[in-house]
Design a protein around this motif. Sequence first.
Motif, PDB file in Angstrom:
ATOM      1  N   VAL A  31       0.825  -1.186  -0.147  1.00  0.00           N
ATOM      2  CA  VAL A  31      -0.004   0.085  -0.091  1.00  0.00           C
ATOM      3  C   VAL A  31       1.039   1.257   0.026  1.00  0.00           C
ATOM      4  O   VAL A  31       0.543   2.101  -0.798  1.00  0.00           O
ATOM      5  N   GLU A  32       1.970   1.158   0.735  1.00  0.00           N
ATOM      6  CA  GLU A  32       2.650   2.160   0.666  1.00  0.00           C
ATOM      7  C   GLU A  32       3.888   2.320  -0.412  1.00  0.00           C
ATOM      8  O   GLU A  32       4.266   3.589  -0.857  1.00  0.00           O
ATOM      9  N   CYS A  33       4.443   1.245  -0.892  1.00  0.00           N
ATOM     10  CA  CYS A  33       5.215   1.135  -1.902  1.00  0.00           C
ATOM     11  C   CYS A  33       4.845  -0.032  -2.752  1.00  0.00           C
ATOM     12  O   CYS A  33       5.421  -1.368  -2.262  1.00  0.00           O
ATOM     13  N   GLU A  34       4.002  -0.019  -3.774  1.00  0.00           N
ATOM     14  CA  GLU A  34       3.488  -1.022  -4.472  1.00  0.00           C
ATOM     15  C   GLU A  34       4.209  -2.220  -4.802  1.00  0.00           C
ATOM     16  O   GLU A  34       3.842  -3.350  -4.658  1.00  0.00           O
ATOM     17  N   PRO A  35       5.396  -1.954  -5.495  1.00  0.00           N
ATOM     18  CA  PRO A  35       6.377  -3.380  -5.714  1.00  0.00           C
ATOM     19  C   PRO A  35       6.966  -3.984  -4.681  1.00  0.00           C
ATOM     20  O   PRO A  35       7.502  -5.034  -4.894  1.00  0.00           O
ATOM     21  N   LEU A  36       6.684  -3.678  -3.365  1.00  0.00           N
ATOM     22  CA  LEU A  36       7.436  -4.363  -2.551  1.00  0.00           C
ATOM     23  C   LEU A  36       6.570  -5.451  -1.599  1.00  0.00           C
ATOM     24  O   LEU A  36       6.952  -5.951  -0.761  1.00  0.00           O
ATOM     25  N   GLY A  37       5.342  -5.392  -2.029  1.00  0.00           N
ATOM     26  CA  GLY A  37       4.517  -6.667  -1.589  1.00  0.00           C
ATOM     27  C   GLY A  37       5.368  -8.035  -1.784  1.00  0.00           C
ATOM     28  O   GLY A  37       6.150  -8.322  -2.547  1.00  0.00           O
ATOM     29  N   LEU A  38       4.717  -9.166  -1.037  1.00  0.00           N
ATOM     30  CA  LEU A  38       5.293 -10.367  -1.384  1.00  0.00           C
ATOM     31  C   LEU A  38       5.235 -10.885  -2.761  1.00  0.00           C
ATOM     32  O   LEU A  38       4.073 -10.774  -3.303  1.00  0.00           O
ATOM     33  N   SER A  39       6.280 -11.368  -3.397  1.00  0.00           N
ATOM     34  CA  SER A  39       6.183 -11.736  -4.773  1.00  0.00           C
ATOM     35  C   SER A  39       7.044 -12.741  -5.166  1.00  0.00           C
ATOM     36  O   SER A  39       8.178 -13.098  -4.384  1.00  0.00           O
ATOM     37  N   PHE A  40       6.616 -13.850  -6.114  1.00  0.00           N
ATOM     38  CA  PHE A  40       7.353 -14.769  -6.473  1.00  0.00           C
ATOM     39  C   PHE A  40       7.395 -14.587  -8.120  1.00  0.00           C
ATOM     40  O   PHE A  40       6.262 -14.899  -8.562  1.00  0.00           O
ATOM     41  N   GLU A  41       8.442 -14.348  -8.584  1.00  0.00           N
ATOM     42  CA  GLU A  41       8.605 -13.958 -10.091  1.00  0.00           C
ATOM     43  C   GLU A  41       8.865 -15.112 -10.800  1.00  0.00           C
ATOM     44  O   GLU A  41       8.891 -15.088 -12.045  1.00  0.00           O
ATOM     45  N   LYS A  42       9.270 -16.388 -10.194  1.00  0.00           N
ATOM     46  CA  LYS A  42       9.361 -17.345 -11.153  1.00  0.00           C
ATOM     47  C   LYS A  42       8.694 -18.570 -10.283  1.00  0.00           C
ATOM     48  O   LYS A  42       8.371 -18.498  -9.159  1.00  0.00           O
ATOM     49  N   ASP A  43       8.471 -19.877 -10.953  1.00  0.00           N
ATOM     50  CA  ASP A  43       7.822 -20.909 -10.686  1.00  0.00           C
ATOM     51  C   ASP A  43       8.932 -21.472  -9.506  1.00  0.00           C
ATOM     52  O   ASP A  43      10.048 -22.045 -10.100  1.00  0.00           O
ATOM     53  N   VAL A  44       8.501 -21.521  -8.156  1.00  0.00           N
ATOM     54  CA  VAL A  44       9.424 -22.363  -7.216  1.00  0.00           C
ATOM     55  C   VAL A  44       9.064 -23.695  -7.312  1.00  0.00           C
ATOM     56  O   VAL A  44       7.926 -24.369  -7.178  1.00  0.00           O
ATOM     57  N   GLN A  45      10.097 -24.606  -7.323  1.00  0.00           N
ATOM     58  CA  GLN A  45      10.067 -25.922  -7.560  1.00  0.00           C
ATOM     59  C   GLN A  45      10.892 -26.653  -6.506  1.00  0.00           C
ATOM     60  O   GLN A  45      10.531 -27.808  -5.808  1.00  0.00           O
ATOM     61  N   THR A  46      11.820 -26.132  -6.232  1.00  0.00           N
ATOM     62  CA  THR A  46      12.684 -26.950  -4.970  1.00  0.00           C
ATOM     63  C   THR A  46      12.963 -25.965  -3.700  1.00  0.00           C
ATOM     64  O   THR A  46      12.532 -24.974  -3.775  1.00  0.00           O
ATOM     65  N   GLU A  47      13.517 -26.669  -2.718  1.00  0.00           N
ATOM     66  CA  GLU A  47      13.770 -26.297  -1.479  1.00  0.00           C
ATOM     67  C   GLU A  47      14.649 -24.929  -1.579  1.00  0.00           C
ATOM     68  O   GLU A  47      14.537 -23.709  -0.923  1.00  0.00           O
ATOM     69  N   GLU A  48      15.762 -25.052  -2.420  1.00  0.00           N
ATOM     70  CA  GLU A  48      16.528 -23.962  -2.779  1.00  0.00           C
ATOM     71  C   GLU A  48      15.957 -22.742  -3.392  1.00  0.00           C
ATOM     72  O   GLU A  48      16.251 -21.837  -2.994  1.00  0.00           O
ATOM     73  N   ASP A  49      15.232 -23.043  -4.313  1.00  0.00           N
ATOM     74  CA  ASP A  49      14.446 -21.948  -4.856  1.00  0.00           C
ATOM     75  C   ASP A  49      13.658 -21.162  -3.838  1.00  0.00           C
ATOM     76  O   ASP A  49      13.620 -19.862  -3.950  1.00  0.00           O
ATOM     77  N   MET A  50      12.851 -21.996  -3.056  1.00  0.00           N
ATOM     78  CA  MET A  50      11.906 -21.348  -2.172  1.00  0.00           C
ATOM     79  C   MET A  50      12.565 -20.647  -1.217  1.00  0.00           C
ATOM     80  O   MET A  50      12.547 -19.419  -0.997  1.00  0.00           O
ATOM     81  N   LEU A  51      13.975 -21.041  -0.400  1.00  0.00           N
ATOM     82  CA  LEU A  51      14.571 -20.246   0.332  1.00  0.00           C
ATOM     83  C   LEU A  51      15.056 -19.165  -0.104  1.00  0.00           C
ATOM     84  O   LEU A  51      15.058 -17.908   0.181  1.00  0.00           O
ATOM     85  N   LEU A  52      15.703 -19.001  -1.515  1.00  0.00           N
ATOM     86  CA  LEU A  52      16.271 -18.004  -2.078  1.00  0.00           C
ATOM     87  C   LEU A  52      15.145 -16.913  -2.334  1.00  0.00           C
ATOM     88  O   LEU A  52      15.292 -15.550  -2.104  1.00  0.00           O
ATOM     89  N   THR A  53      14.097 -17.494  -2.725  1.00  0.00           N
ATOM     90  CA  THR A  53      12.842 -16.399  -3.228  1.00  0.00           C
ATOM     91  C   THR A  53      12.452 -15.758  -1.806  1.00  0.00           C
ATOM     92  O   THR A  53      12.116 -14.433  -1.897  1.00  0.00           O
ATOM     93  N   LEU A  54      12.289 -16.565  -0.731  1.00  0.00           N
ATOM     94  CA  LEU A  54      11.737 -15.935   0.624  1.00  0.00           C
ATOM     95  C   LEU A  54      13.146 -14.738   0.923  1.00  0.00           C
ATOM     96  O   LEU A  54      12.449 -13.754   1.128  1.00  0.00           O
TER      97      LEU A  54
END
Length: 118
Positions: A31-54
């Motif tokens: 609401v304060e800065c639109e692009p800063l909400g939670l987002s996943f820009e790629k399809d996360v498939q593995t544990e490593e992808d998920m941790l890096l994305t988070l």
Amino acid sequence: MNEEKLINNSELRPFLPAFAEIKHRLCGIEVECEPLGLSFEKDVQTEEDMLLTLISQKAFAFDVTNEYGAVWDVRLEPFSKFKARSTKITFPFTGYNPDKRQQISNWEGDVFTSITRH
């Protein structure tokens, strides 16, 4: 990222608590800065992808600061709580600081510690 995908992917299911907590902690920042909400820009498939994305959420590349010079720390409180005690918030870009990423990935609030030990 759809929570249903997390539930259906046995490798990612342990990340449900971390996903939910980060989602809660970031809630309202868009609401304060639109692009800063939670987002996943790629399809996360593995544990490593998920941790890096988070730990690579756009919000973590900014030092969200209030009029008193306090900097919001996602590990200590939700954004909404920080916002509630602030009248003016700024979003200076600091980039993805390796130390900040390390601190987030070592988050003590049982967000990552329970999933990185299996």
